[in-house]
Motif scaffolding. Structure first.
Motif, PDB file in Angstrom:
ATOM      1  N   CYS A  21       0.842  -1.105   0.200  1.00  0.00           N
ATOM      2  CA  CYS A  21      -0.102  -0.011  -0.106  1.00  0.00           C
ATOM      3  C   CYS A  21       1.088   1.222   0.078  1.00  0.00           C
ATOM      4  N   TRP A  34      -4.384  -2.985   8.028  1.00  0.00           N
ATOM      5  CA  TRP A  34      -5.231  -3.717   6.906  1.00  0.00           C
ATOM      6  C   TRP A  34      -6.373  -4.406   7.433  1.00  0.00           C
ATOM      7  N   CYS A  94      -6.266  -1.206   2.650  1.00  0.00           N
ATOM      8  CA  CYS A  94      -5.319  -0.656   3.583  1.00  0.00           C
ATOM      9  C   CYS A  94      -5.916   0.363   4.143  1.00  0.00           C
TER      10      CYS A  94
END
Length: 122
Positions: A21, A34, A94
């Motif tokens: 991410c 996450w 994310c």
């Protein structure tokens, strides 16, 4: 901050994937993490780490198999997923939170990425 997740795909049981991410701003200002959401289920916490990357928390369901890490110099947070199981199949998101406090709840998140699909075949 904008978050761009990547790295999802199709993998067999027992395999591995690495999600990444990239943030549009310095990740050193945010707690990062996450979440994942399987079809028909609520979004659930997977892992988070503090702005300095020293402390990390992983959900019990992934502990010992997944590892979150970050590289503040590259404004990136990653999720290494090993020993994948069919129940890990989900869209992975994310997430970021302003400040240094970690998060495990969706309502604690200030910013979401667009999600990347992970499919684990049996």
């Amino acid at each position: 901050v904008q978050l761009q997740a990547s790295g999802g795909g199709l993998v067999q049981t027992g395999g591995y994937l690495s999600l990444s991410c990239v943030a549009s701003r310095r990740t050193s200002s945010y707690a990062m993490g996450w979440f994942r959401q399987a079809s028909g289920k609520e979004r659930e916490f997977v892992a988070t780490n503090l702005y300095n990357g020293v402390s990390a928390v992983h959900a019990d369901s992934v502990k010992g198999r997944f590892t979150i890490s970050r590289d503040n110099a590259k404004n990136t947070v990653s999720l290494q997923m090993n020993s994948l199981k069919p129940e890990d199949t989900a869209v992975y998101y994310c997430a970021a939170r302003n400040g240094v406090a970690p998060f495990t709840r969706t309502y604690e998140v200030d910013y979401w990425g667009q999600g990347t699909l992970v499919t684990v075949s049996s």
